[in-house]
Design a protein around this motif. Structure first.
Motif, PDB file in Angstrom:
ATOM      1  N   VAL A 177     -22.151  10.281 -32.598  1.00  0.00           N
ATOM      2  CA  VAL A 177     -22.521   9.047 -33.298  1.00  0.00           C
ATOM      3  C   VAL A 177     -24.047   8.912 -33.331  1.00  0.00           C
ATOM      4  O   VAL A 177     -24.714   8.961 -32.294  1.00  0.00           O
ATOM      5  CB  VAL A 177     -21.901   7.815 -32.600  1.00  0.00           C
ATOM      6  CG1 VAL A 177     -22.300   6.537 -33.351  1.00  0.00           C
ATOM      7  CG2 VAL A 177     -20.387   7.947 -32.533  1.00  0.00           C
ATOM      8  N   GLY A 178     -24.604   8.780 -34.528  1.00  0.00           N
ATOM      9  CA  GLY A 178     -26.034   8.599 -34.685  1.00  0.00           C
ATOM     10  C   GLY A 178     -26.853   9.862 -34.808  1.00  0.00           C
ATOM     11  O   GLY A 178     -28.038   9.805 -35.139  1.00  0.00           O
ATOM     12  N   TRP A 196     -26.757  12.173 -37.002  1.00  0.00           N
ATOM     13  CA  TRP A 196     -27.102  12.537 -38.376  1.00  0.00           C
ATOM     14  C   TRP A 196     -28.534  12.151 -38.725  1.00  0.00           C
ATOM     15  O   TRP A 196     -29.234  12.893 -39.419  1.00  0.00           O
ATOM     16  CB  TRP A 196     -26.122  11.861 -39.335  1.00  0.00           C
ATOM     17  CG  TRP A 196     -26.355  12.231 -40.768  1.00  0.00           C
ATOM     18  CD1 TRP A 196     -26.940  11.461 -41.745  1.00  0.00           C
ATOM     19  CD2 TRP A 196     -26.032  13.473 -41.389  1.00  0.00           C
ATOM     20  NE1 TRP A 196     -26.999  12.142 -42.940  1.00  0.00           N
ATOM     21  CE2 TRP A 196     -26.438  13.394 -42.746  1.00  0.00           C
ATOM     22  CE3 TRP A 196     -25.439  14.649 -40.934  1.00  0.00           C
ATOM     23  CZ2 TRP A 196     -26.274  14.434 -43.653  1.00  0.00           C
ATOM     24  CZ3 TRP A 196     -25.273  15.699 -41.841  1.00  0.00           C
ATOM     25  CH2 TRP A 196     -25.687  15.580 -43.177  1.00  0.00           C
ATOM     26  N   THR A 214     -19.943  14.374 -38.580  1.00  0.00           N
ATOM     27  CA  THR A 214     -21.053  13.753 -37.866  1.00  0.00           C
ATOM     28  C   THR A 214     -21.698  12.658 -38.701  1.00  0.00           C
ATOM     29  O   THR A 214     -22.044  11.582 -38.178  1.00  0.00           O
ATOM     30  CB  THR A 214     -22.102  14.807 -37.487  1.00  0.00           C
ATOM     31  OG1 THR A 214     -21.484  15.868 -36.757  1.00  0.00           O
ATOM     32  CG2 THR A 214     -23.209  14.198 -36.643  1.00  0.00           C
ATOM     33  N   SER A 270     -21.810   8.572 -37.901  1.00  0.00           N
ATOM     34  CA  SER A 270     -23.119   7.921 -37.824  1.00  0.00           C
ATOM     35  C   SER A 270     -23.275   6.777 -38.810  1.00  0.00           C
ATOM     36  O   SER A 270     -24.377   6.225 -38.944  1.00  0.00           O
ATOM     37  CB  SER A 270     -24.215   8.959 -38.060  1.00  0.00           C
ATOM     38  OG  SER A 270     -24.131  10.028 -37.134  1.00  0.00           O
ATOM     39  N   VAL A 278     -25.818   3.644 -38.500  1.00  0.00           N
ATOM     40  CA  VAL A 278     -26.948   3.890 -37.601  1.00  0.00           C
ATOM     41  C   VAL A 278     -28.174   4.204 -38.453  1.00  0.00           C
ATOM     42  O   VAL A 278     -28.159   5.160 -39.231  1.00  0.00           O
ATOM     43  CB  VAL A 278     -26.661   5.065 -36.645  1.00  0.00           C
ATOM     44  CG1 VAL A 278     -27.867   5.305 -35.727  1.00  0.00           C
ATOM     45  CG2 VAL A 278     -25.408   4.793 -35.821  1.00  0.00           C
ATOM     46  N   THR A 280     -31.489   5.640 -40.005  1.00  0.00           N
ATOM     47  CA  THR A 280     -32.175   6.931 -39.890  1.00  0.00           C
ATOM     48  C   THR A 280     -33.367   6.790 -38.941  1.00  0.00           C
ATOM     49  O   THR A 280     -34.156   5.856 -39.051  1.00  0.00           O
ATOM     50  CB  THR A 280     -32.659   7.412 -41.266  1.00  0.00           C
ATOM     51  OG1 THR A 280     -31.527   7.595 -42.110  1.00  0.00           O
ATOM     52  CG2 THR A 280     -33.424   8.721 -41.145  1.00  0.00           C
ATOM     53  N   SER A 326     -31.758   6.361 -32.431  1.00  0.00           N
ATOM     54  CA  SER A 326     -30.744   6.924 -31.557  1.00  0.00           C
ATOM     55  C   SER A 326     -29.780   5.809 -31.167  1.00  0.00           C
ATOM     56  O   SER A 326     -30.080   4.632 -31.351  1.00  0.00           O
ATOM     57  CB  SER A 326     -31.400   7.501 -30.304  1.00  0.00           C
ATOM     58  OG  SER A 326     -30.471   8.203 -29.521  1.00  0.00           O
ATOM     59  N   ARG A 329     -26.779   8.061 -26.030  1.00  0.00           N
ATOM     60  CA  ARG A 329     -26.920   9.414 -26.553  1.00  0.00           C
ATOM     61  C   ARG A 329     -27.066  10.405 -25.399  1.00  0.00           C
ATOM     62  O   ARG A 329     -27.648  10.102 -24.354  1.00  0.00           O
ATOM     63  CB  ARG A 329     -28.152   9.513 -27.455  1.00  0.00           C
ATOM     64  CG  ARG A 329     -28.306  10.898 -28.077  1.00  0.00           C
ATOM     65  CD  ARG A 329     -29.581  11.067 -28.852  1.00  0.00           C
ATOM     66  NE  ARG A 329     -29.699  12.459 -29.290  1.00  0.00           N
ATOM     67  CZ  ARG A 329     -30.775  12.989 -29.841  1.00  0.00           C
ATOM     68  NH1 ARG A 329     -31.839  12.243 -30.029  1.00  0.00           N
ATOM     69  NH2 ARG A 329     -30.794  14.251 -30.203  1.00  0.00           N
TER      70      ARG A 329
END
Length: 293
Positions: free
Chosen positions: A108-109, A111, A158, A162, A165, A167, A170, A174
Motif C-alpha cells: 500500500v502506497g 506506487w 500495487t 495504493s 495515497v 504521490t 509513504s 511502511r
C-alpha cells in the motif's frame, strides 16, 4: 512507547508500540518508513494512514483483470509464478495478508514513492526493480521479465492497493517496525529456546516449515527452501523487527525486544541458499554489520 533512537548492527533502531490487532491493521507491511526525508534526498510528504481499498473498487475490464491476476500472483506465487521461484516461499510469507499489513512490508502506497534511491544497490530503482530483487533474494529465484504480463499484473495490483495515497507520500507502517537495541547482545542459545517454545510449532523444529500439498502452509525459516543469505530477512535487525511486531502469528508484540533479537540471531545464521551477488551490495562501504559478506 517510544525510545531514544540508537544504532545496532549498523541500523538506526527504536522501540515502537506493540502492533494493533490484525482487524485494525487492515483499515489503519529485501524497506523502512520515511522519516521526513526521502531516500533520494528530497523532502518527503508526511506519512498518511494505511487504508486498504475495498475489492469492490477493482475496476472492470482489462485493468481489473490485471489487478486480480497480480493479487493471485502475490498470494499464490508458488502456483502462479513457479518458474521464477526457487524455494518454498510466497510473496505473502513476508508481505502479510496480500501486502496489506502495517509493519509487514505492505504494498500500500509504494506506487507513488518509486523510483527511489536504494543504498544496497547504490542506484535509483524502479518498483519493478524492487519486485525483482525480492524474486532474486527472498524467493531465491530469478527476475520476472520487466515488460511481461506477470510484472504488469503485480504493478497493477500495487497501484490499486495504493489508491488514495498521494504521490510522494509513504504510509504509516511502511516496511518493518524499528526496534531499540536489545538490553543485552543477541544470544543464539537463548534464541534456540525461544524458537522451540514459540516458533517450532509452525515453522518446524528443523526450520523446514509446514507443507500443505505442493506448497507450504508455514514458510521455511532456513534450509534449501528458505530465503537466501542476500535477503533482507537474513539480517538480524530486520528479522528481529518483523518477529517482534508480527510473530508468533496473531500474537505480535508478545515477545520482548530481547527475545526477538535472540531468536533472530538463532535462525538467521542457519544454513540457507547463498546469493553470490551480495558481494556487490553497499558498494560505497556502508554495508551494515549484520548483512552477510
Amino acid at each position: 512507547m517510544s525510545g531514544t533512537p540508537r544504532t545496532y548492527a549498523g541500523r538506526r533502531v527504536r522501540m515502537t508500540s506493540p502492533c494493533p490487532a490484525p482487524r485494525r491493521l487492515l483499515v489503519a507491511i529485501f524497506a523502512c518508513a520515511f522519516a521526513g526525508v526521502a531516500s533520494n534526498g528530497l523532502a518527503a510528504d508526511p506519512p498518511v494512514p494505511l487504508r486498504v481499498p475495498s475489492t469492490a473498487s477493482i475496476p472492470s475490464g482489462p485493468l481489473g483483470v490485471d489487478v486480480r491476476r497480480g493479487e493471485a500472483l502475490f498470494n499464490t506465487t508458488q502456483a502462479t509464478a513457479q518458474a521464477y521461484v526457487g524455494n518454498g516461499l510466497q510473496c505473502t510469507s513476508c508481505h502479510l495478508q496480500g501486502g496489506t499489513v502495517a509493519y509487514a512490508a505492505p504494498l500500500v502506497g509504494l506506487w507513488g514513492v518509486f523510483p527511489e534511491f536504494v543504498a544496497r544497490s547504490d542506484r535509483v530503482e524502479t518498483l519493478a526493480d524492487r519486485i525483482n530483487d525480492c524474486f532474486r533474494r527472498s524467493m531465491n529465484g530469478r527476475p520476472l521479465p520487466v515488460d511481461g504480463t506477470d510484472m504488469r499484473a503485480l504493478l497493477a495490483y500495487t497501484a490499486w492497493l495504493s489508491t488514495g495515497v498521494p504521490t510522494g507520500s509513504s504510509v504509516v507502517g511502511r516496511g518493518f517496525a524499528e526496534l531499540d537495541a536489545p538490553p543485552e547482545a543477541p544470544n543464539a542459545g537463548r534464541g534456540e529456546r525461544v524458537y522451540s517454545q514459540q516458533c517450532s510449532a509452525c515453522h518446524g523444529p528443523d526450520g523446514a516449515g509446514l507443507r500443505a500439498g505442493d506448497t507450504y502452509a508455514m514458510p521455511p525459516l532456513w534450509g534449501p527452501q528458505s530465503f537466501n543469505d542476500g535477503a533482507g530477512m537474513a539480517r538480524v535487525s530486520i528479522a528481529a523487527a518483523f518477529v517482534h511486531a508480527k510473530m508468533p502469528l496473531g500474537r505480535g508484540g508478545s515477545l520482548t525486544v530481547q527475545e526477538a533479537y535472540d531468536v533472530a540471531s538463532y535462525f538467521t545464521v542457519k544454513p540457507r541458499p547463498e546469493y553470490a551477488a551480495k558481494t556487490a551490495d553497499w558498494p560505497r562501504g556502508t554495508k551494515p554489520a549484520d548483512a552477510r559478506n
